[in-house]
Motif scaffolding. Structure first.
Motif, PDB file in Angstrom:
ATOM      1  N   PRO A 234      27.220  48.124  53.961  1.00  0.00           N
ATOM      2  CA  PRO A 234      26.799  48.650  52.635  1.00  0.00           C
ATOM      3  C   PRO A 234      25.787  49.952  52.919  1.00  0.00           C
ATOM      4  CG  PRO A 234      25.815  46.572  53.312  1.00  0.00           C
ATOM      5  CD  PRO A 234      26.816  46.940  54.356  1.00  0.00           C
ATOM      6  N   VAL A 391      20.943  58.172  52.223  1.00  0.00           N
ATOM      7  CA  VAL A 391      20.706  57.351  50.900  1.00  0.00           C
ATOM      8  C   VAL A 391      19.334  56.675  50.796  1.00  0.00           C
ATOM      9  CG1 VAL A 391      23.364  57.540  50.539  1.00  0.00           C
ATOM     10  CG2 VAL A 391      21.985  55.424  51.637  1.00  0.00           C
ATOM     11  N   THR A 397      20.490  63.294  48.586  1.00  0.00           N
ATOM     12  CA  THR A 397      21.280  62.326  49.303  1.00  0.00           C
ATOM     13  C   THR A 397      22.803  62.999  49.595  1.00  0.00           C
ATOM     14  OG1 THR A 397      21.965  61.696  47.020  1.00  0.00           O
ATOM     15  CG2 THR A 397      20.320  60.223  48.158  1.00  0.00           C
ATOM     16  N   VAL A 465      19.471  54.400  55.528  1.00  0.00           N
ATOM     17  CA  VAL A 465      19.068  54.068  53.801  1.00  0.00           C
ATOM     18  C   VAL A 465      17.469  54.233  54.085  1.00  0.00           C
ATOM     19  CG1 VAL A 465      18.909  52.544  52.188  1.00  0.00           C
ATOM     20  CG2 VAL A 465      21.036  52.397  53.470  1.00  0.00           C
ATOM     21  N   TYR A 479      17.990  40.202  52.000  1.00  0.00           N
ATOM     22  CA  TYR A 479      19.217  40.873  51.394  1.00  0.00           C
ATOM     23  C   TYR A 479      20.067  41.000  52.691  1.00  0.00           C
ATOM     24  CZ  TYR A 479      22.416  44.627  50.482  1.00  0.00           C
ATOM     25  OH  TYR A 479      23.393  45.333  50.395  1.00  0.00           O
TER      26      TYR A 479
ATOM     27  N   MET B  77      26.293  46.162  45.184  1.00  0.00           N
ATOM     28  CA  MET B  77      25.115  45.324  45.735  1.00  0.00           C
ATOM     29  C   MET B  77      24.903  45.949  47.110  1.00  0.00           C
ATOM     30  SD  MET B  77      24.302  43.682  43.402  1.00  0.00           S
ATOM     31  CE  MET B  77      23.226  42.287  43.339  1.00  0.00           C
ATOM     32  N   GLY B  78      25.448  47.143  47.399  1.00  0.00           N
ATOM     33  CA  GLY B  78      25.327  47.722  48.744  1.00  0.00           C
ATOM     34  C   GLY B  78      23.699  47.937  48.959  1.00  0.00           C
ATOM     35  N   THR B  79      23.251  48.554  50.059  1.00  0.00           N
ATOM     36  CA  THR B  79      21.943  48.579  50.558  1.00  0.00           C
ATOM     37  C   THR B  79      20.905  49.480  49.746  1.00  0.00           C
ATOM     38  OG1 THR B  79      22.817  48.266  52.657  1.00  0.00           O
ATOM     39  CG2 THR B  79      20.356  48.620  52.682  1.00  0.00           C
ATOM     40  N   ALA B  80      21.930  50.827  49.455  1.00  0.00           N
ATOM     41  CA  ALA B  80      21.194  51.956  48.833  1.00  0.00           C
ATOM     42  C   ALA B  80      20.956  51.461  47.333  1.00  0.00           C
ATOM     43  CB  ALA B  80      22.128  53.202  48.735  1.00  0.00           C
ATOM     44  N   HIS B  82      20.806  48.115  46.368  1.00  0.00           N
ATOM     45  CA  HIS B  82      19.863  47.030  46.286  1.00  0.00           C
ATOM     46  C   HIS B  82      18.306  47.821  46.277  1.00  0.00           C
ATOM     47  CE1 HIS B  82      18.068  43.098  47.173  1.00  0.00           C
ATOM     48  NE2 HIS B  82      17.242  43.890  48.148  1.00  0.00           N
ATOM     49  N   VAL B  83      18.006  48.623  47.155  1.00  0.00           N
ATOM     50  CA  VAL B  83      16.718  49.124  47.006  1.00  0.00           C
ATOM     51  C   VAL B  83      16.238  50.088  45.805  1.00  0.00           C
ATOM     52  CG1 VAL B  83      16.439  49.416  49.850  1.00  0.00           C
ATOM     53  CG2 VAL B  83      17.137  51.301  48.582  1.00  0.00           C
ATOM     54  N   LYS B  84      17.473  50.517  45.114  1.00  0.00           N
ATOM     55  CA  LYS B  84      17.088  50.941  44.114  1.00  0.00           C
ATOM     56  C   LYS B  84      17.357  50.324  42.783  1.00  0.00           C
ATOM     57  CE  LYS B  84      17.521  55.858  45.424  1.00  0.00           C
ATOM     58  NZ  LYS B  84      18.270  57.137  44.914  1.00  0.00           N
ATOM     59  N   HIS B  88      18.492  44.062  39.456  1.00  0.00           N
ATOM     60  CA  HIS B  88      17.870  44.346  38.004  1.00  0.00           C
ATOM     61  C   HIS B  88      18.846  44.600  37.038  1.00  0.00           C
ATOM     62  CE1 HIS B  88      15.154  44.227  34.875  1.00  0.00           C
ATOM     63  NE2 HIS B  88      15.022  45.597  34.885  1.00  0.00           N
ATOM     64  N   CYS B 130      27.068  55.482  47.343  1.00  0.00           N
ATOM     65  CA  CYS B 130      25.765  55.304  47.618  1.00  0.00           C
ATOM     66  C   CYS B 130      24.555  56.663  47.301  1.00  0.00           C
ATOM     67  CB  CYS B 130      25.475  55.130  49.151  1.00  0.00           C
ATOM     68  SG  CYS B 130      26.688  54.179  49.707  1.00  0.00           S
ATOM     69  N   SER B 131      25.235  57.848  47.216  1.00  0.00           N
ATOM     70  CA  SER B 131      24.512  58.829  46.826  1.00  0.00           C
ATOM     71  C   SER B 131      23.857  58.957  45.365  1.00  0.00           C
ATOM     72  CB  SER B 131      25.293  60.263  47.118  1.00  0.00           C
ATOM     73  OG  SER B 131      26.130  60.087  46.223  1.00  0.00           O
ATOM     74  N   MET B 132      24.676  58.239  44.629  1.00  0.00           N
ATOM     75  CA  MET B 132      24.075  58.014  43.262  1.00  0.00           C
ATOM     76  C   MET B 132      23.628  56.593  42.871  1.00  0.00           C
ATOM     77  SD  MET B 132      27.812  58.920  41.741  1.00  0.00           S
ATOM     78  CE  MET B 132      27.673  60.580  42.063  1.00  0.00           C
TER      79      MET B 132
END
Lengths: 649, 164
Positions: A234, A391, A397, A465, A479, B77-80, B82-84, B88, B130-132
């Protein structure tokens, strides 16, 4: 037509050049998944309509992604004899203006990002020359995003039309395959790849030439080559873009590899989440067959080779070689112990060579320009470039291709422009669920296989990331463990049970219920799972935990001892408050609260009942006056019950 | 799915490599899920035990065994993401559509459908946009840079008429 001789290839190349450098304006919209999602398809359709309506004679086409995804949609314009100009953040409402300018031979200057005067596609004898001019527009590599970059894998991405084999051939495509099949012996090819020093781009970094040699040495009338396009990490999407922007380079790489190894069948195993990549690969295979570049007697030689697509169905573990093979055979993707390695017993028990997408992408330039040339890019034992998907909490990005050995700092700050939020950058996560978090104070670390491993992370497939102060490292570890727990195939005990136990402890800590003993158990479990799991998934699953404990132990301690989440992410440890001085008594938060935890009324200062609040953050999202704040381990003074707002505020 | 259509799908696969997964994927692409009758047909027709098809359908997250709503909303639900703030975003969508958070379907997969069968919500590991981040996908169309406010607007495009 079938391409048999060199002249045939030359003729197609000349036809393709006419499309890249037509005698009228060429307008190309970046339409990879990222470009389409940013609105590129709408821009393309608007351009089509506007050109027609205004009767402008231009060549409208599509291209892949040029890599700077945060500036999309991108549109390239080439006026005859002038540099290629890249327009950025093009909206469909701006298309009329662009077309008007193009009709007059002018540029919409306020939309211009950069220009390209000539471009080295690497597979042509000399760079493709567009023209000089437009003094005020910066060259592409003068833009800080591209400054540290060197495009080897992404040599054609965002410039040629990925759906047109003629444009690929125009920039020297399939000339390396021609050279390999007609002038080189399989041994010479393997030798050249060995000389290049290329290491597998899927993450583990095994030398590609050596891997080829293992399969080549096997005595079998049936052998397979496989392209692993099950990009599962991911936060990483280089492979998607490589397939969508330049599918023929993968086919050409596989063709050369198959000839060297002696394979007659190839498979590209693509994850189902990438429908556009599958579509473009299928089209590319169809075109390659029409031109005789796949099929029987390629280039009139005795060599025959074919490629098929297999769509994966969403299982991270299928990125592991033996699981991938099981999946193609129609079984659940569960790994098996090695040896025997796929080189001896792979698909259907036959010798099989599997390489990652990006590994295949490097083959054509290595054959064209020589292994020696490739080995001069990057640093010792880590040659060539690597594409990273930059990203997360970073300003710019996209995909960044840099020589191996480039410091993280250059990628995150020079290319990425640093923090997107104004908050301090805290760490960068590389290698996905198998990797780790590298703290900001180590950003001078050169990015290569060995340095990343020494820092407790891995190269992985190339996800990067960026995390800032608002990212909780304990939550990040939780996570990733949640991810590997779900994706563990369940075959071996350490991975199946170990990831579950580690996840439970991490969840306990994020809920503020952790103890110091938990931390010790977590570390012990991490070492055990790492040492005893069957495949790479389990062996690397503890990395996110180990690296966050190594570099961010204070965050764990704060969660455990002080019951505080410094990044204010872990829900059980945060409280929301309405700042009395900022509340205007509009009642919006009260109406939106899903658990009726807010008391108030028109003109009253609203208050949150902390015993009812579930910390969902809805009030913060809806408050028009930024009156809601989030704290961990702190409190502010609020009235006991709603009171009228003082007049005159 | 009728026999004629199933035969058409089966006939596309002339070699064993990739055959079973390919057939199941094609069925799901048409039906939105894997109907039991279709699995029984494929099992008999190819002489593959039904248990094996069931093991594929439950091992791979792409497949589902329950019918889906008219529109499918997938939250990345990828990492990028998730952190963004992807968790929520997911919670916001569940709240707007009136689906209880944290529920899973009997087969253990996360796949929830509204009672009027208009929307199905599920999650994906990462769809490589992921860039967006954070990203959601509705019926194949990708929407980036989401906020709780923006997802409500997106849902309206697909006929959602508001909650509460």
């Amino acid at each position: 037509m079938k391409i048999r001789r060199f002249e045939d290839l030359e003729n197609v190349r000349k036809a393709g050049i006419k499309k890249l450098l037509p005698d009228k304006p060429r307008v190309a919209v970046g339409l990879a998944t990222c470009g389409i999602a940013a609105g590129g398809q709408d821009v393309y359709e608007a351009l089509e309509a506007a050109l027609k309506k205004k009767g402008v004679n231009a060549f409208l086409t599509k291209t892949g992604c040029f890599g700077i995804c945060s500036e999309e949609p991108l549109v390239n314009i080439v006026m005859p004899g002038k540099p290629l100009v890249i327009l950025h953040k093009v909206q469909k409402e701006e298309v009329d203006l662009i077309v008007e300018k193009v009709a007059k031979g002018e540029l919409p200057e306020e939309k211009v990002l950069c220009k390209i005067e000539e471009w080295d596609h690497l597979t042509l004898d000399k760079p493709l020359y567009y023209g000089r001019g437009y003094k005020n527009i910066p060259l592409w590599n003068e833009i800080s995003y591209f400054k540290p970059q060197k495009k080897v894998v992404l040599r054609n991405a965002g410039i040629i039309n990925p759906e047109d084999i003629e444009e690929y051939i125009a920039v020297g495509g399939y000339s390396a395959a021609y050279k390999a099949l007609t002038e080189m012996s399989p041994d010479e090819i393997v030798e050249e790849v060995k000389k290049s020093g290329l290491r597998g781009r899927g993450g583990a970094g095994f030398p590609t030439g050596l891997k080829w040699e293992f399969t080549k040495k096997e005595d079998s009338n049936i052998k397979y080559v496989i392209c692993n396009a099950d990009e599962g990490d991911p936060g990483a999407y280089m492979n998607r873009n490589e397939m969508e922007s330049d599918p023929h380079m993968i086919i050409e790489g596989m063709l050369i590899g198959a000839y060297a190894i002696g394979a007659t069948e190839g498979y590209i195993y693509v994850r189902a989440e990438y429908p556009l990549a599958i579509e473009r690969l299928k089209l590319a295979i169809k075109q390659a067959k029409e031109y005789g570049l796949l099929g029987k007697h390629i280039f009139g030689t005795g060599f025959s080779f074919d490629i098929r697509i297999v769509a994966g169905a969403g299982a991270f573990v299928c990125g592991e070689e033996t699981a991938l093979i099981a999946s193609i055979e129609g079984k659940p993707g569960r790994p098996r112990p090695r040896p025997p390695f796929p080189a001896q017993k792979g698909l259907w028990g036959k010798p099989t060579n599997i390489n990652n997408v990006e590994t295949w992408c490097n083959i054509a330039p290595i054959i064209k320009k020589g292994g020696e040339w490739f080995s001069r890019i990057g640093v010792e034992k880590n040659t060539g470039t690597k594409v990273f998907s930059l990203v997360g909490k970073v300003k710019r990005t996209g995909l960044v291709e840099v020589p191996l050995g480039t410091p993280i700092r250059e990628i995150v700050y020079t290319a990425g422009g640093g923090s997107a939020t104004g908050k301090k950058v805290k760490a960068v996560q590389t290698g996905g669920p198998s990797g780790g978090c590298i703290p900001e104070n180590l950003f001078d670390l050169p990015v290569d296989y060995d340095h990343l491993a020494s820092a407790g992370s891995i190269m992985g497939s190339g996800g990067m990331v960026v995390m800032d102060e608002d990212t909780c490292m304990v939550d990040t570890a939780r996570y990733f463990l949640g991810f590997t727990l779900d994706e563990s195939c369940g075959k071996c005990v350490p991975c199946r049970e170990g990831t579950k136990r580690m996840y439970d402890i991490l969840e306990k800590i994020t809920k503020g219920q952790g103890t110091e003993e938990d931390l010790l158990t977590l570390e012990e479990l991490a070492e055990t799972v790492k040492a005893t799991s069957l495949c790479g998934l389990g062996q690397t699953a503890p990395n996110p935990v180990i690296s966050t404990i190594r570099y961010f132990k204070d965050e764990y301690t704060k969660h455990i001892k002080d019951k505080v989440c410094p990044a204010r992410v872990c829900r059980a440890l945060i409280d929301y408050f309405i700042v009395p001085d900022k509340c205007r008594g509009c009642t919006i938060c009260m109406k939106s609260c899903p658990v009726d935890a807010i008391d108030g009324g028109p003109g009253l200062i609203h208050i949150i009942d902390q015993t009812k609040c579930i910390a969902c953050g809805t009030c913060m999202d809806v408050c028009p006056f930024d009156a809601v704040i989030k704290l961990s381990g702190e409190k502010i003074e609020t009235p006991d019950k709603p009171i009228p707002i003082k007049k005159g505020r | 799915m009728d026999e004629e259509k199933l035969e058409e799908i089966i006939s596309k696969y002339d070699i064993e490599s990739g055959k079973l997964l390919g057939i199941l994927e094609d069925i799901q692409r048409v039906e939105g899920y894997l109907p039991k009758d279709s699995l029984i047909y494929v099992s008999k027709r190819l002489n593959v035990p039904l248990s094996r098809l069931y093991s594929l359908a439950t091992f791979y997250s792409f497949f589902n065994l329950q019918p889906v709503g008219k529109h499918i909303i997938t939250v990345c639900m990828g990492t990028a993401c998730h952190v963004k703030g992807a968790p929520h975003i997911l919670e916001t969508i569940e709240g707007l559509l009136g689906i209880s958070p944290g529920e899973t379907t009997p087969d253990g997969k996360f796949m929830l459908t509204t009672s009027d069968r208009q929307f199905t919500v599920n999650t994906a590991r990462c769809f490589g946009a992921c860039s967006m981040a954070p990203v959601i996908r509705v019926d194949g169309k990708i929407y980036g840079y989401n906020t709780p406010k923006k997802v409500a607007e997106i849902l309206k495009e697909y006929g959602w008429r508001g909650s509460k």
